[in-house]
Design an enzyme around this catalytic site. Structure first.
Site, PDB file in Angstrom:
ATOM      1  N   LYS A   1       0.830  -1.219   0.000  1.00  0.00           N
ATOM      2  CA  LYS A   1       0.000   0.000   0.000  1.00  0.00           C
ATOM      3  C   LYS A   1       0.854   1.254   0.000  1.00  0.00           C
ATOM      4  O   LYS A   1       0.438   2.288  -0.527  1.00  0.00           O
ATOM      5  CB  LYS A   1      -0.960   0.003   1.196  1.00  0.00           C
ATOM      6  CG  LYS A   1      -2.141  -0.941   1.006  1.00  0.00           C
ATOM      7  CD  LYS A   1      -3.307  -0.561   1.892  1.00  0.00           C
ATOM      8  CE  LYS A   1      -4.476  -1.503   1.698  1.00  0.00           C
ATOM      9  NZ  LYS A   1      -5.537  -1.307   2.686  1.00  0.00           N
TER      10      LYS A   1
ATOM     11  N   LYS B   1      -7.705 -12.403  -9.731  1.00  0.00           N
ATOM     12  CA  LYS B   1      -8.851 -12.426  -8.819  1.00  0.00           C
ATOM     13  C   LYS B   1      -9.844 -11.329  -9.219  1.00  0.00           C
ATOM     14  O   LYS B   1      -9.431 -10.245  -9.649  1.00  0.00           O
ATOM     15  CB  LYS B   1      -8.331 -12.155  -7.400  1.00  0.00           C
ATOM     16  CG  LYS B   1      -9.155 -12.778  -6.309  1.00  0.00           C
ATOM     17  CD  LYS B   1      -8.487 -12.569  -4.964  1.00  0.00           C
ATOM     18  CE  LYS B   1      -9.434 -11.856  -4.039  1.00  0.00           C
ATOM     19  NZ  LYS B   1      -8.867 -11.505  -2.747  1.00  0.00           N
TER      20      LYS B   1
ATOM     21  N   LYS C   1     -12.948  -5.175  -7.530  1.00  0.00           N
ATOM     22  CA  LYS C   1     -13.729  -3.974  -7.790  1.00  0.00           C
ATOM     23  C   LYS C   1     -12.861  -2.891  -8.437  1.00  0.00           C
ATOM     24  O   LYS C   1     -13.341  -2.073  -9.210  1.00  0.00           O
ATOM     25  CB  LYS C   1     -14.282  -3.480  -6.438  1.00  0.00           C
ATOM     26  CG  LYS C   1     -15.131  -2.249  -6.499  1.00  0.00           C
ATOM     27  CD  LYS C   1     -16.462  -2.520  -7.144  1.00  0.00           C
ATOM     28  CE  LYS C   1     -17.107  -1.204  -7.552  1.00  0.00           C
ATOM     29  NZ  LYS C   1     -18.320  -1.371  -8.305  1.00  0.00           N
TER      30      LYS C   1
END
Ligand code: TRP
Length: 335
Positions: free
Chosen positions: A118, A200, A203
């Protein structure tokens, strides 16, 4: 039965309110939450404090937190049976997170792969909250004397650090926290992208046709499945190298309960067009009760506020006991 029922295991699950869950989140996790809630003593929460480690638009965060809460009810979680709440409504989470920060080494937090990933992704906002994210998650878990936490692969390391912190604290004082274990439930499908079935379903995929949201309309769902990437063999069978078909078979199996043999038989001699349509229909049917319930309650803000307030009250009671116990052991002057 005796009148001393066996003590149920305490299970805690939380989800960030950052986007509407995908079909992958639903079949892989949320559907199991509903299934496990009658056999366990469950708590479910919207992890809104975790969401602000990445900059959020205020109105959107507020709306999405309410929507995620409504969705938890819509998937069949029962506020009479389980404690369903929003993390920021229970101040003990922030308080406990601070305490646990002081029982966590800089080096061990720095080793978290999610932090490393991140901080590369949001290089302009590598805040201290992003770094101490695992201690907030440890607080979430340890506050409720949680026995089991259902976690996906991406959260396993965070559960490990929660265990390490619990053991360290218990060792430094005396047993205070239950040391949590991963919950190994029925394995849901690992749902892949409809456009690149080696990845995978996510969104955040820039291609809107790659993922199905649990709130997509039947029309949108049908369209997305019709344009799903397959292969040129034109035989519905599960095999290496047929990632697209394997993914659709996994989804169909999850929604219908049929195993792969039965699915191969059902579509023997039929083309991919028929199969894709059937998969879409099974998904539409699977999501219909969730969507119906969601539409019924999403406009009823009073009802949602009442449920959330009751959930927060029950959670605060449980969390307060553990917070108090930990503060006493550390040596705070309690008045
Ligand atoms: N970090 C989790 C995620 O992003 C959400 C979460 C927050 C959580 N606190 C938790 C999950 C406690 C399980 C237990 O998916």
């Amino acid at each position: 039965m005796e009148n001393t029922p066996e003590k149920k295991s305490r299970v805690l699950s939380m989800i960030q309110p950052t986007s509407v869950p995908t079909l992958g989140n639903y079949l892989g996790a949320l559907k199991n939450w509903a299934a496990m809630s009658s056999d366990n003593d469950c708590l479910f929460a919207v992890a809104d404090l975790h969401a602000i480690t990445v900059r959020q638009e205020p109105a959107k965060l507020r709306r999405q937190s309410l929507e995620m809460y409504a969705l938890l009810l819509a998937i069949g979680l029962d506020p009479e049976e389980s404690v369903i709440f929003v993390q920021s409504h229970v101040p003990a989470h922030s308080q406990m997170a601070w305490l646990l920060n002081c029982y966590t080494q800089f080096g061990e937090a720095a080793r978290m792969t999610q932090f490393k990933e991140k901080s590369l992704k949001h290089a302009d906002n590598v805040n201290v909250g992003l770094f101490s994210y695992p201690t907030l998650m440890a607080a979430d878990i340890l506050l409720y004397q949680t026995d089991f936490v259902p976690v996906g692969a991406d959260q396993k390391q965070h559960l490990e650090i929660a265990r390490d912190i619990a053991e360290r604290f218990n060792g430094a004082y005396s047993p205070t926290f239950t040391v949590p274990e991963p919950y190994i439930g029925k394995t849901g499908a690992r749902v892949m992208s409809l456009q690149d079935p080696t990845k995978k379903m996510s969104k955040s995929d820039p291609n809107p046709k790659a993922s199905v949201s649990v709130l997509d309309t039947p029309d949108e769902i049908m369209k997305k499945f019709k344009s799903a990437v397959t292969d040129s063999e034109a035989v519905v069978r599960y095999a290496d190298g047929k990632d697209g078909i394997n993914n659709l078979m996994g989804i169909y199996s999850c929604c219908t309960g049929l195993d792969f043999d039965a699915i191969e038989k059902e579509f023997d001699g039929k083309g991919y067009g028929d199969f894709k349509k059937a998969v879409a229909e099974s998904v539409i049917a699977e999501l219909k009760p969730v969507q119906d319930r969601y539409n019924e309650i999403i406009g009823d803000k009073k009802f949602l506020e009442k449920c959330a307030a009751e959930g927060a009250q029950k959670a605060s009671y449980l969390a307060g006991k553990t917070l108090n116990k930990a503060m006493k052991k550390i040596g705070f002057w309690q008045i």
